[in-house]
Each structure stands twice: as C-alpha cells, then as structure tokens.
Design a protein around this motif. Structure first.
Motif, PDB file in Angstrom:
ATOM      1  N   THR A 267      70.901  58.924  95.710  1.00  0.00           N
ATOM      2  CA  THR A 267      71.244  58.657  94.316  1.00  0.00           C
ATOM      3  C   THR A 267      72.158  57.445  94.228  1.00  0.00           C
ATOM      4  O   THR A 267      73.011  57.227  95.083  1.00  0.00           O
ATOM      5  N   TYR A 268      71.948  56.645  93.166  1.00  0.00           N
ATOM      6  CA  TYR A 268      72.819  55.507  92.856  1.00  0.00           C
ATOM      7  C   TYR A 268      73.542  55.797  91.542  1.00  0.00           C
ATOM      8  O   TYR A 268      72.940  56.305  90.593  1.00  0.00           O
ATOM      9  N   THR A 269      74.807  55.451  91.494  1.00  0.00           N
ATOM     10  CA  THR A 269      75.577  55.554  90.250  1.00  0.00           C
ATOM     11  C   THR A 269      76.298  54.230  90.032  1.00  0.00           C
ATOM     12  O   THR A 269      76.309  53.361  90.888  1.00  0.00           O
ATOM     13  N   ALA A 270      76.898  54.103  88.857  1.00  0.00           N
ATOM     14  CA  ALA A 270      77.688  52.901  88.561  1.00  0.00           C
ATOM     15  C   ALA A 270      79.024  53.334  87.976  1.00  0.00           C
ATOM     16  O   ALA A 270      79.141  54.404  87.356  1.00  0.00           O
ATOM     17  N   GLU A 271      80.038  52.508  88.198  1.00  0.00           N
ATOM     18  CA  GLU A 271      81.338  52.793  87.595  1.00  0.00           C
ATOM     19  C   GLU A 271      81.215  52.750  86.076  1.00  0.00           C
ATOM     20  O   GLU A 271      80.584  51.838  85.525  1.00  0.00           O
ATOM     21  N   PRO A 272      81.783  53.742  85.379  1.00  0.00           N
ATOM     22  CA  PRO A 272      81.689  53.760  83.912  1.00  0.00           C
ATOM     23  C   PRO A 272      82.246  52.477  83.295  1.00  0.00           C
ATOM     24  O   PRO A 272      83.240  51.924  83.753  1.00  0.00           O
ATOM     25  N   ALA A 273      81.569  51.999  82.259  1.00  0.00           N
ATOM     26  CA  ALA A 273      81.988  50.811  81.499  1.00  0.00           C
ATOM     27  C   ALA A 273      82.045  49.545  82.356  1.00  0.00           C
ATOM     28  O   ALA A 273      82.732  48.585  82.009  1.00  0.00           O
ATOM     29  N   SER A 274      81.307  49.537  83.455  1.00  0.00           N
ATOM     30  CA  SER A 274      81.276  48.365  84.330  1.00  0.00           C
ATOM     31  C   SER A 274      80.050  47.510  84.018  1.00  0.00           C
ATOM     32  O   SER A 274      79.106  47.969  83.373  1.00  0.00           O
ATOM     33  N   PRO A 275      80.029  46.257  84.466  1.00  0.00           N
ATOM     34  CA  PRO A 275      78.822  45.444  84.297  1.00  0.00           C
ATOM     35  C   PRO A 275      77.594  46.083  84.942  1.00  0.00           C
ATOM     36  O   PRO A 275      76.479  45.936  84.420  1.00  0.00           O
ATOM     37  N   SER A 276      77.790  46.788  86.036  1.00  0.00           N
ATOM     38  CA  SER A 276      76.650  47.446  86.676  1.00  0.00           C
ATOM     39  C   SER A 276      76.105  48.577  85.810  1.00  0.00           C
ATOM     40  O   SER A 276      74.895  48.810  85.759  1.00  0.00           O
ATOM     41  N   GLN A 277      76.999  49.300  85.113  1.00  0.00           N
ATOM     42  CA  GLN A 277      76.532  50.347  84.201  1.00  0.00           C
ATOM     43  C   GLN A 277      75.770  49.732  83.037  1.00  0.00           C
ATOM     44  O   GLN A 277      74.726  50.256  82.622  1.00  0.00           O
ATOM     45  N   ASP A 278      76.270  48.612  82.525  1.00  0.00           N
ATOM     46  CA  ASP A 278      75.543  47.917  81.461  1.00  0.00           C
ATOM     47  C   ASP A 278      74.162  47.479  81.942  1.00  0.00           C
ATOM     48  O   ASP A 278      73.167  47.567  81.204  1.00  0.00           O
ATOM     49  N   ALA A 279      74.093  47.007  83.192  1.00  0.00           N
ATOM     50  CA  ALA A 279      72.814  46.572  83.746  1.00  0.00           C
ATOM     51  C   ALA A 279      71.856  47.748  83.898  1.00  0.00           C
ATOM     52  O   ALA A 279      70.650  47.623  83.644  1.00  0.00           O
ATOM     53  N   LEU A 280      72.377  48.924  84.312  1.00  0.00           N
ATOM     54  CA  LEU A 280      71.524  50.112  84.411  1.00  0.00           C
ATOM     55  C   LEU A 280      70.992  50.516  83.045  1.00  0.00           C
ATOM     56  O   LEU A 280      69.826  50.913  82.902  1.00  0.00           O
ATOM     57  N   ASN A 281      71.847  50.457  82.039  1.00  0.00           N
ATOM     58  CA  ASN A 281      71.402  50.798  80.693  1.00  0.00           C
ATOM     59  C   ASN A 281      70.298  49.849  80.231  1.00  0.00           C
ATOM     60  O   ASN A 281      69.297  50.270  79.627  1.00  0.00           O
ATOM     61  N   LEU A 282      70.479  48.551  80.489  1.00  0.00           N
ATOM     62  CA  LEU A 282      69.455  47.568  80.132  1.00  0.00           C
ATOM     63  C   LEU A 282      68.167  47.831  80.906  1.00  0.00           C
ATOM     64  O   LEU A 282      67.066  47.731  80.353  1.00  0.00           O
ATOM     65  N   MET A 283      68.314  48.220  82.167  1.00  0.00           N
ATOM     66  CA  MET A 283      67.143  48.498  82.993  1.00  0.00           C
ATOM     67  C   MET A 283      66.373  49.705  82.456  1.00  0.00           C
ATOM     68  O   MET A 283      65.140  49.726  82.472  1.00  0.00           O
ATOM     69  N   ALA A 284      67.105  50.712  81.974  1.00  0.00           N
ATOM     70  CA  ALA A 284      66.444  51.884  81.413  1.00  0.00           C
ATOM     71  C   ALA A 284      65.610  51.504  80.198  1.00  0.00           C
ATOM     72  O   ALA A 284      64.475  51.988  80.022  1.00  0.00           O
ATOM     73  N   SER A 285      66.146  50.629  79.350  1.00  0.00           N
ATOM     74  CA  SER A 285      65.389  50.171  78.186  1.00  0.00           C
ATOM     75  C   SER A 285      64.180  49.356  78.614  1.00  0.00           C
ATOM     76  O   SER A 285      63.086  49.501  78.061  1.00  0.00           O
ATOM     77  N   TRP A 286      64.367  48.491  79.603  1.00  0.00           N
ATOM     78  CA  TRP A 286      63.263  47.684  80.116  1.00  0.00           C
ATOM     79  C   TRP A 286      62.160  48.565  80.701  1.00  0.00           C
ATOM     80  O   TRP A 286      60.970  48.349  80.447  1.00  0.00           O
ATOM     81  N   ALA A 287      62.562  49.598  81.445  1.00  0.00           N
ATOM     82  CA  ALA A 287      61.582  50.503  82.055  1.00  0.00           C
ATOM     83  C   ALA A 287      60.809  51.264  80.987  1.00  0.00           C
ATOM     84  O   ALA A 287      59.588  51.440  81.087  1.00  0.00           O
ATOM     85  N   ALA A 288      61.523  51.728  79.938  1.00  0.00           N
ATOM     86  CA  ALA A 288      60.848  52.458  78.864  1.00  0.00           C
ATOM     87  C   ALA A 288      59.857  51.557  78.132  1.00  0.00           C
ATOM     88  O   ALA A 288      58.752  51.984  77.773  1.00  0.00           O
ATOM     89  N   THR A 289      60.228  50.295  77.908  1.00  0.00           N
ATOM     90  CA  THR A 289      59.319  49.352  77.258  1.00  0.00           C
ATOM     91  C   THR A 289      58.080  49.110  78.094  1.00  0.00           C
ATOM     92  O   THR A 289      56.955  49.080  77.592  1.00  0.00           O
ATOM     93  N   ASN A 290      58.273  48.947  79.388  1.00  0.00           N
ATOM     94  CA  ASN A 290      57.139  48.746  80.288  1.00  0.00           C
ATOM     95  C   ASN A 290      56.201  49.934  80.287  1.00  0.00           C
ATOM     96  O   ASN A 290      54.980  49.788  80.302  1.00  0.00           O
ATOM     97  N   ASP A 291      56.783  51.152  80.276  1.00  0.00           N
ATOM     98  CA  ASP A 291      55.951  52.360  80.256  1.00  0.00           C
ATOM     99  C   ASP A 291      55.128  52.416  78.984  1.00  0.00           C
ATOM    100  O   ASP A 291      53.945  52.761  78.997  1.00  0.00           O
ATOM    101  N   ASP A 292      55.755  52.068  77.844  1.00  0.00           N
ATOM    102  CA  ASP A 292      55.019  52.086  76.569  1.00  0.00           C
ATOM    103  C   ASP A 292      53.870  51.080  76.600  1.00  0.00           C
ATOM    104  O   ASP A 292      52.760  51.361  76.144  1.00  0.00           O
ATOM    105  N   ASN A 293      54.135  49.895  77.154  1.00  0.00           N
ATOM    106  CA  ASN A 293      53.097  48.865  77.227  1.00  0.00           C
ATOM    107  C   ASN A 293      51.937  49.295  78.122  1.00  0.00           C
ATOM    108  O   ASN A 293      50.774  49.065  77.809  1.00  0.00           O
ATOM    109  N   GLU A 294      52.271  49.942  79.262  1.00  0.00           N
ATOM    110  CA  GLU A 294      51.221  50.381  80.175  1.00  0.00           C
ATOM    111  C   GLU A 294      50.341  51.450  79.535  1.00  0.00           C
ATOM    112  O   GLU A 294      49.141  51.486  79.733  1.00  0.00           O
TER     113      GLU A 294
END
Length: 306
Positions: A267-294
């Motif tokens: 498992t990977y986690t990120a420090e709360p309110a860190s740039p890495s957490q923001d990047a994970l959140n953005l990645m989740a949105s990107w992944a959901a968009t890709n799934d919808d497109n597929e």
C-alpha cells in the motif's frame, strides 16, 4: 540463479541448485568479513594470501569443526540444527534478511515438493479507497490491483506482457529510470528481494525463467545478482514521477497476504495536505475520467461505423 531442467523429471537437479546457492551465498558472505572485524588475530601477517575469513576461522567462531563447515559451504546441508545456523550467522555477521535467506536455502536443500500458493485478495484492494494498493507475488508480479494503484503504475501497465512485473519493468523498460526517481536504490532493493525468493522456492519455474531473462538482457541486473545481497524491505518512501501528475513522495508498507510469504499486500499513502496527496487526488480524477472514456468508446465506435 537460472534453474536447470531434469530430463527424468526428478528433484535431483533442484537440490543441486540449492547447494550451488548455499556455496555462493556463504562464499560471498565470508569474503566480506576480515579477521579483525571478527575479533581474530591475523595469523600469517604479510604472508597471508587472503584478507577475508578462512573456512576454519568461520568454523572456530561458529563452534563447529572446520570439516563440518567446509562440507556445509560446499552445499551439504543435511541435518543442520538451528544452533549451528545461528553460530554461522553470528560468525559471518549476517543481518536478519541474510539469516532468513540462509535458513531458507538450508531447508530448501531437502525440499521434495513445492509450497502451496494462496489466491490474491481483490476484495480487500477494492475496499481501499484513496490508497493505491497491490498484491504482489514473490517474483514481483502484480497479481491484483485497485483502480488507483493501476493509475499510479500506468507506466508499468503500458507493457503488454501480463502479469505486469516490477523487476522486468525496472531493468528492461527505458522509462523506469524516469518513473523511479531513486532508480539505483529501487534496482538494488528489487534484486535483494528476488534473491531470497529464489532461495525459498526453486520449484517456481516462472521465477527461474524471470531471473534467466533479466540476467541475459540486463548487465545491471547481472552485476547486482552476482553480489548475493538479500534484504527485508517492508516499509519506506517511494519517490516516483508520474507522467500525468508529476512527482510523488509516497510512504509504503507491505504485509503478508493470509500469512503466506509468497504474496504481499503493498500500500502507498501520502502525508495529509501534502503535494503528494494533491497529486493522488488528481490521479484519482484522471483515472475515473479514463474509465468513463473506455466504457463509452465501443458504443461511439459502433455508431461511427454504422
């Protein structure tokens, strides 16, 4: 270690592979310890031809006869007790990972059947929202993964070979040095974790095939493999560069799956309110968009064709 085939289908060659591993592992560990480091006087002075411990010196430190240790280092692992293993481990100054590896090799020399395997736990992964999570085999195969984990490891999944394999990506994919910002450390850890698995189960043909492939195609792997380093690597921080969201510093932890050491939950986690957490959140949105497109692509293609 690239396993050898037994034309008669027996276990003799498998045991010979174990014995070869014992010889090479104990030899490399002995070569890195000097008499001074072990607290022994340097008999022979300048006339001494070797700087590392001699076999008889390891035997002295371990409290066993030199003949017994010589047989053991040559791969004769019959009837080795826990106290002898402990004595040798102390004499060679082995760390925890190396002790476990030596014990696996000695036990494996008498193994007559392969260990049993447990299936991956996909439901556990799917329940871990917001956390990239994987189930990995002892070979580094990704056996199961949740959506965020697949998005994080999209460069690994770009390789059409299935199942995706971490070691193959690290050593054979040109993008690995960009994806893993600390590639040299990742490469060393990767080999040091494969080595004890090779000692634990020589019946795994896919593992020996993987090691053979990497040894043939990667000089970096071949050089690191020859060092016989082993390591327990259950926690740390992975420094990644994702092609969509950029740099991530992600603490990770791994756990045995159902008590089976042949599979781990990573498992990977990120420090709360860190740039890495923001990047994970953005990645989740990107992944959901890709799934919808597929999901919409087949229907859109069909309407265009009509």
């Amino acid at each position: 270690m690239a396993g050898r085939n037994d034309p008669q289908g027996g276990n003799r060659d498998i045991r010979e592979d174990f014995r070869a591993e014992i010889r090479e592992f104990l030899g490399t560990r002995r070569a890195r310890v000097t008499p001074e480091q072990a607290g022994l006087p340097m008999y022979g002075g300048e006339r001494r031809r070797v700087t590392e411990l001699r076999r008889e010196e390891v035997a002295l430190l371990a409290g066993i006869s030199s003949e017994y240790y010589t047989r053991l280092e040559r791969g004769n692992a019959t009837g080795v007790s826990e106290s002898i293993i402990e004595g040798i481990a102390q004499a060679l100054q082995l760390d925890e990972a190396e002790r476990i590896h030596l014990n696996d090799l000695l036990r494996g020399a008498g193994t007559t059947r392969p260990p049993r395997r447990r299936p991956p736990q996909q439901r556990v992964l799917d329940s871990m929202n917001g956390t990239p999570a994987f189930v990995l085999s002892e070979r580094g195969d990704i056996l199961a993964i949740n959506d965020l984990g697949r998005a994080l490891y999209s460069p690994v999944y770009a390789d059409p070979v299935r199942p995706p394999n971490n070691a193959r990506f690290v050593f054979l994919n040109a993008h690995a040095t960009e994806f893993f910002r600390a590639w040299d450390q990742v490469a060393g850890d990767c080999v040091a974790m494969l080595r004890p698995e090779a000692g634990r189960d020589l019946y795994d043909r896919r593992l020996t095939d993987l090691i053979g492939e990497l040894s043939t195609r990667s000089e970096e792997f071949r050089r690191r493999w020859a060092a016989h380093n082993v390591r327990i690597h259950t926690t740390g921080v992975k420094l990644l560069h994702h092609p969509v969201v950029g740099d991530l510093d992600l603490p990770f932890e791994s756990f045995p799956v159902g008590g089976d050491p042949s599979q781990v939950l990573l498992t990977y986690t990120a420090e709360p309110a860190s740039p890495s957490q923001d990047a994970l959140n953005l990645m989740a949105s990107w992944a959901a968009t890709n799934d919808d497109n597929e999901r919409s692509t087949p229907a859109d293609s069909s309407e265009t064709a009509d």
